[in-house]
Write an enzyme that holds these catalytic residues in place. Structure first.
Site: not given
Ligand code: MSP
Length: 472
Positions: A21, A24, A129, A132, A146, A149, A298, A301
């Site tokens: 999304h 990411h 959690c 997380c 949390c 979440h 935030k 869904k």
């Molecule tokens: N798998 C772990 C990271 C392991 S690194 C050794 C994880 N994955 S995640 O898919 O949940 O999140 C990955 C990254 O995306 C994190 O840096 C997280 O902060 C970022 N984001 C997820 N949702 C976000 C937003 N809505 N806005 C900005 N970044 C966010 O955590």
């Protein structure tokens, strides 16, 4: 002078329990801009990204979808790759934690730590959690839930293997204080130091008994490896590391781990602890981004306010999307996006701002006595470079946009189309100045808007241009 090691920059590896999304995309585009900038400075760069594919969350999701976990993660990992292609993410290597070489290295590390008594058997009790994939303390919860979440973590007590943490706490604090392990922006450094100053780090549970979808512990296959331990090691295995402490890859330590604020604490505790136990240098920098919000909240869904990155790409194109993400707010803070505001910014900054500037000036340059020959630029606008050296992405971009706005104002003030009739000498110098400005701007835009920058350079060379961005 000793040769500089390659610049190593990483994104987090993304969980594959859902499709990629815009959050990411934000982190990954930011990493790409920094990586491209370093390459343009002539530095050798290793830029890694990938997917985090083990753990209970993914196991459950695959079950829900009625798929075998491996088939499910294969599909999802591909979705991330496809999105990075659309966003022109120029990574060096995409790592997946289900690759056999990664798994073998993780096993070797765990065996090594176990043999040296750093990992030992015990029990672990806490509130877990699943969102997380982390244990939570009471202090982490808001109304028992949390905050990330919005659900209560589950109490868990199980036999577990633990990794020693207390022994590294002082050293860790000292490194963060001295910026040897730099946490930036500053407020995140303060946050982590206040955490470390107020709590004694508990030994960390590094295994799970009830999770099948993970890497079995080599010394006790009735447990699988805790997903974060597995995930952190990607930062080394992506470089081809085999898990042997003697064979540190030349790229290590990471110059920048780009991470979201929700994963700061684990990156500033468990990961450096693991590195110290291995006798390896800790990462040089944690560069922390805030969250992307939608309409002030935030994205979720349940709220139905999620902004689809596909939709953003379709409407604004690759460079448009990259620009809108990187300019959306102060890097490090939470950033609020709405489709309306993005459309306004797109029209104002891209279609009218840079688009108009280039088309007006290139058109006017037809009236020059001799064709404009852009000089080979020696490098970046120094102020811009200083900001980007410090990874101040949004500030760097703002600096360039101020230059664009100033150039547009200069045209309005000087009215070169009138000068062309009254004062050819003055006309020539005004247009030369503008063309030079545009060359500097195009050069600076390379890391952020690679395709647009190329189009501008071509327009300068050929003296003609097509619209860079269509108004919406
Ligand atoms: N798998 C772990 C990271 C392991 S690194 C050794 C994880 N994955 S995640 O898919 O949940 O999140 C990955 C990254 O995306 C994190 O840096 C997280 O902060 C970022 N984001 C997820 N949702 C976000 C937003 N809505 N806005 C900005 N970044 C966010 O955590």
């Amino acid at each position: 002078m000793p040769e500089q090691k390659p610049f190593l920059i990483t994104t987090p590896i993304y969980y594959v329990n859902g499709r990629p999304h815009i959050g990411h995309a934000y982190t990954t585009v930011a990493a790409d801009c920094i990586a491209r900038y370093q390459k343009l400075l002539g530095r050798q760069v290793f830029f890694s990204t990938g997917t985090d594919e083990h753990g209970i969350k993914i196991q459950k999701k695959a079950e829900e979808e009625g798929k075998e976990p491996q088939a499910f993660v294969d599909e999802m990992a591909q979705a991330f790759r496809d999105l990075w292609d659309k966003l022109e993410i120029d990574y060096t290597r995409f790592i997946r934690t289900t690759e056999s070489a990664h798994i073998a290295a993780v096993e070797r590390v765990l065996q090594d730590l176990y043999d040296r008594g750093i990992i030992y058997q015990g029990t672990y009790e806490g509130l877990y959690c699943t969102g997380c994939e982390q244990f939570k303390t009471e202090d982490d919860l808001v109304d028992g839930k949390c905050p990330d979440h919005d659900r209560a973590p589950e109490p868990m007590k199980e036999e577990s293997y633990l990794m020693k943490m207390t022994v590294i706490q002082q050293e860790l604090q000292a490194r963060i204080e001295r910026d040897e392990l730099c946490v930036t922006p500053e407020k995140y450094k303060a946050e982590i130091l206040s955490f470390l100053g107020s709590e004694t780090l508990e030994d960390v549970s590094i295994s799970r008994k009830n999770v099948k979808w993970g890497i079995p512990l080599p010394f006790d296959p009735s447990h699988t490896t805790y997903v974060w331990i597995d995930a952190f090691l990607n930062y080394l295995t992506v470089l081809g590391w085999d898990g042997n402490r003697e064979n540190v890859p030349e790229e290590w330590p990471a110059d920048v781990h780009l991470i979201g604020k929700d994963i700061l604490r684990v990156h500033a505790t468990i990961w450096p602890a693991l590195l110290m136990h291995l006798g390896l240098p800790t990462q040089k920098k944690l560069l922390v981004n805030g969250f992307i919000l939608s309409g002030g909240r935030k994205m979720s869904k349940t709220l139905g306010n999620a902004i689809s990155v596909e939709e953003v790409l379709e409407r604004f194109g690759t460079d448009g999307t990259r620009y809108l993400l990187m300019s959306a707010g102060n890097f490090g803070d939470d950033v609020d996006l709405t489709m309306e505001r993005m459309t306004e910014t797109y029209n104002a900054h891209l279609a009218n701002g840079i688009g108009n500037l280039v088309s007006r000036v290139v058109k006017l340059s037809e009236k020059l006595a001799a064709p404009f020959l852009p000089q080979k630029l020696e490098g970046f606008d120094p102020e811009f470079a200083e900001l980007l050296d410090g990874q101040k992405l949004s500030d760097a971009l703002q600096h360039i946009w101020a230059r664009i706005a100033a150039a547009n104002k200069y045209i309005d003030d000087e009215k070169p189309w009138e000068l062309a009739k009254t004062d050819q000498g003055r006309f020539e110098s005004v247009i030369q100045k503008l063309l030079t400005d545009i060359a500097v701007i195009a050069y600076a835009l390379q890391p952020f808007l690679p395709a647009t920058s190329e189009k501008i350079e071509k327009a300068l060379r050929e003296g003609k241009t097509e619209p860079l961005f269509q108004r919406i």
